[in-house]
Design a protein around this motif. Structure first.
Motif, mmCIF file in Angstrom:
data_model
loop_
_atom_site.group_PDB
_atom_site.id
_atom_site.type_symbol
_atom_site.label_atom_id
_atom_site.label_comp_id
_atom_site.label_asym_id
_atom_site.label_seq_id
_atom_site.Cartn_x
_atom_site.Cartn_y
_atom_site.Cartn_z
ATOM 1 N N LEU A 38 17.950 86.946 35.907
ATOM 2 C CA LEU A 38 16.844 87.898 36.039
ATOM 3 C C LEU A 38 17.420 89.233 36.490
ATOM 4 O O LEU A 38 18.028 89.328 37.552
ATOM 5 N N ALA A 39 17.186 90.272 35.687
ATOM 6 C CA ALA A 39 17.906 91.529 35.876
ATOM 7 C C ALA A 39 17.360 92.397 36.996
ATOM 8 O O ALA A 39 18.097 93.178 37.578
ATOM 9 N N GLU A 40 16.067 92.304 37.305
ATOM 10 C CA GLU A 40 15.480 93.293 38.227
ATOM 11 C C GLU A 40 16.084 93.169 39.624
ATOM 12 O O GLU A 40 16.452 92.079 40.063
ATOM 13 N N GLN A 41 16.160 94.291 40.324
ATOM 14 C CA GLN A 41 16.760 94.350 41.652
ATOM 15 C C GLN A 41 15.739 94.690 42.738
ATOM 16 O O GLN A 41 16.115 95.080 43.844
ATOM 17 N N ASP A 42 14.457 94.533 42.432
ATOM 18 C CA ASP A 42 13.410 94.841 43.410
ATOM 19 C C ASP A 42 13.033 93.640 44.258
ATOM 20 O O ASP A 42 12.164 93.744 45.131
ATOM 21 N N SER A 43 13.627 92.474 43.999
ATOM 22 C CA SER A 43 13.331 91.278 44.778
ATOM 23 C C SER A 43 14.618 90.512 45.030
ATOM 24 O O SER A 43 15.630 90.703 44.352
ATOM 25 N N THR A 44 14.588 89.647 46.025
ATOM 26 C CA THR A 44 15.750 88.836 46.365
ATOM 27 C C THR A 44 15.843 87.636 45.423
ATOM 28 O O THR A 44 14.887 87.294 44.714
ATOM 29 N N ASP A 45 16.984 86.970 45.449
ATOM 30 C CA ASP A 45 17.129 85.748 44.654
ATOM 31 C C ASP A 45 16.173 84.663 45.142
ATOM 32 O O ASP A 45 15.689 83.857 44.350
ATOM 33 N N PHE A 46 15.903 84.638 46.456
ATOM 34 C CA PHE A 46 14.920 83.691 46.986
ATOM 35 C C PHE A 46 13.562 83.912 46.333
ATOM 36 O O PHE A 46 12.920 82.967 45.865
ATOM 37 N N ASP A 47 13.123 85.152 46.278
ATOM 38 C CA ASP A 47 11.828 85.447 45.673
ATOM 39 C C ASP A 47 11.848 85.198 44.169
ATOM 40 O O ASP A 47 10.866 84.685 43.613
ATOM 41 N N LYS A 48 12.946 85.528 43.517
ATOM 42 C CA LYS A 48 13.053 85.273 42.081
ATOM 43 C C LYS A 48 12.849 83.791 41.784
ATOM 44 O O LYS A 48 12.159 83.413 40.834
ATOM 45 N N ALA A 49 13.489 82.944 42.591
ATOM 46 C CA ALA A 49 13.348 81.504 42.385
ATOM 47 C C ALA A 49 11.949 81.028 42.760
ATOM 48 O O ALA A 49 11.304 80.284 42.001
ATOM 49 N N LEU A 50 11.449 81.463 43.918
ATOM 50 C CA LEU A 50 10.179 80.956 44.415
ATOM 51 C C LEU A 50 9.037 81.281 43.461
ATOM 52 O O LEU A 50 8.156 80.441 43.220
ATOM 53 N N ARG A 51 9.044 82.462 42.879
ATOM 54 C CA ARG A 51 7.939 82.849 42.017
ATOM 55 C C ARG A 51 7.968 82.131 40.669
ATOM 56 O O ARG A 51 6.993 82.182 39.919
ATOM 57 N N HIS A 52 9.069 81.455 40.362
ATOM 58 C CA HIS A 52 9.158 80.713 39.111
ATOM 59 C C HIS A 52 8.972 79.208 39.302
ATOM 60 O O HIS A 52 9.119 78.442 38.352
ATOM 61 N N ILE A 53 8.662 78.793 40.526
ATOM 62 C CA ILE A 53 8.470 77.378 40.817
ATOM 63 C C ILE A 53 6.987 77.068 40.935
ATOM 64 O O ILE A 53 6.262 77.736 41.685
ATOM 65 N N HIS A 54 6.526 76.065 40.214
ATOM 66 C CA HIS A 54 5.177 75.523 40.360
ATOM 67 C C HIS A 54 5.312 74.089 40.834
ATOM 68 O O HIS A 54 5.626 73.192 40.044
ATOM 69 N N ALA A 55 5.088 73.869 42.115
ATOM 70 C CA ALA A 55 5.251 72.540 42.714
ATOM 71 C C ALA A 55 4.357 72.443 43.934
ATOM 72 O O ALA A 55 3.989 73.463 44.526
ATOM 73 N N PRO A 56 4.002 71.211 44.349
ATOM 74 C CA PRO A 56 3.145 71.075 45.524
ATOM 75 C C PRO A 56 3.812 71.494 46.822
ATOM 76 O O PRO A 56 3.127 71.772 47.809
ATOM 77 N N MET A 57 5.156 71.550 46.839
ATOM 78 C CA MET A 57 5.873 71.926 48.057
ATOM 79 C C MET A 57 7.306 72.294 47.704
ATOM 80 O O MET A 57 7.885 71.748 46.765
ATOM 81 N N VAL A 58 7.871 73.224 48.471
ATOM 82 C CA VAL A 58 9.272 73.607 48.326
ATOM 83 C C VAL A 58 9.937 73.502 49.693
ATOM 84 O O VAL A 58 9.387 73.955 50.695
ATOM 85 N N ILE A 59 11.122 72.886 49.733
ATOM 86 C CA ILE A 59 11.958 72.899 50.932
ATOM 87 C C ILE A 59 13.187 73.741 50.610
ATOM 88 O O ILE A 59 13.947 73.414 49.694
ATOM 89 N N ALA A 60 13.372 74.832 51.328
ATOM 90 C CA ALA A 60 14.437 75.794 51.040
ATOM 91 C C ALA A 60 15.564 75.645 52.054
ATOM 92 O O ALA A 60 15.345 75.729 53.263
ATOM 93 N N LEU A 61 16.782 75.431 51.565
ATOM 94 C CA LEU A 61 17.971 75.298 52.393
ATOM 95 C C LEU A 61 18.980 76.363 52.000
ATOM 96 O O LEU A 61 19.054 76.774 50.844
ATOM 97 N N GLY A 62 19.808 76.761 52.973
ATOM 98 C CA GLY A 62 20.840 77.749 52.692
ATOM 99 C C GLY A 62 20.348 79.173 52.730
ATOM 100 O O GLY A 62 20.972 80.065 52.137
ATOM 101 N N PHE A 63 19.248 79.399 53.443
ATOM 102 C CA PHE A 63 18.672 80.744 53.526
ATOM 103 C C PHE A 63 18.635 81.276 54.957
ATOM 104 O O PHE A 63 18.069 82.338 55.199
ATOM 105 N N THR A 64 19.202 80.544 55.908
ATOM 106 C CA THR A 64 19.183 80.978 57.308
ATOM 107 C C THR A 64 20.590 80.915 57.895
ATOM 108 O O THR A 64 21.483 80.278 57.340
ATOM 109 N N GLY A 65 20.772 81.573 59.033
ATOM 110 C CA GLY A 65 21.982 81.407 59.811
ATOM 111 C C GLY A 65 23.183 82.222 59.385
ATOM 112 O O GLY A 65 24.260 82.105 59.977
#
Length: 239
Positions: free
Chosen positions: A84-111
């Protein structure tokens, strides 16, 4: 990136839950823990390396691909990689907005980098229609839904951190939040405690982060699955 690189990609749809990998530190045990609750694996850019290293091939990878190492990219079926070429959002947001699921557990985004971690919390606030749990080394963070019912032991630390003006009501907390006007520059609600049993939290609008120990991941995941979410367009509760 070339002008032919898209800014949109196919949605990833999951009936159960999605484990989303970022580029920060991810322990193999944490990945296994998340996959037990959210079995479909998706990665944000360089986070794909964690899945490949643990023997779990991502079903989709989203991002601008500036941190996806060539050898990792070569190991993943090309149809699963969505640049995804646009630079107005983070990779986290790029992924999250393309996921349709009842729940997401995100790892590797803190610390790691503080600015990256803050951007993740901005992403939670920007996607109030998502049930997403950000799992860290010590705590987990969610964007609080309109109403949340949590079964937690007595003396469990429960922190509330507003990202905007928010009010709400509570039962089961040592210090109730009824009538409190939360605001990031004026009033926060960190280090509250539970009385024991079911904690009920209701909020008048989106914008509140809820933080508890990662020991309660299973209880939070169950509660988030059952909760309604906020409409991203109106800010009203939406099932």
């Amino acid at each position: 990136m070339g002008n032919n690189v898209p800014i949109h990609a196919p949605l990833f749809r999951a009936e159960q839950g999605v484990t989303l990998l970022g580029g920060g530190a991810v322990a193999h045990a944490d990945l296994a823990l998340a996959l037990a609750l959210a079995p479909d694996l998706v990665a944000a850019d360089g986070g794909a390396a964690h899945g490949v290293a643990a023997g779990h091939m991502p079903l989709a990878v989203y991002g601008d691909m500036d941190s996806l190492r060539p050898e990792i990219r070569a190991a993943i079926p090309p149809e699963r990689i969505h640049a995804l070429a646009e630079q107005d959002s983070t990779d986290f947001d790029k992924a999250l907005r393309h996921i349709h699921a009842p729940m997401v557990i995100a790892l590797g985004f803190t610390g790691d980098r503080i600015d990256h971690e803050l951007a993740v919390y901005h992403g939670l606030a920007a996607r109030p229609d998502m049930r997403c749990i950000v799992l860290g080394a010590h705590d987990l963070v969610v964007h609080a839904p309109p109403r949340l019912m949590l079964d937690l032991p007595a003396q469990t630390r429960l922190s509330l951190f507003p990202l905007t003006d928010v009010t709400g009501q509570s039962t089961g907390l040592v210090w109730p939040i009824d009538g409190v006007g939360f605001h990031p520059a004026r009033r926060i609600g960190t280090s509250n405690m539970t009385k024991g049993g079911v904690v009920e939290l209701c909020f008048d609008g989106p914008g509140m982060l809820l933080i508890v120990s990662r020991d309660h991941l299973a209880a939070v995941a169950q509660a988030m699955r059952a909760a309604s979410v906020w409409s991203r367009t109106t800010g009203a509760p939406w099932v």
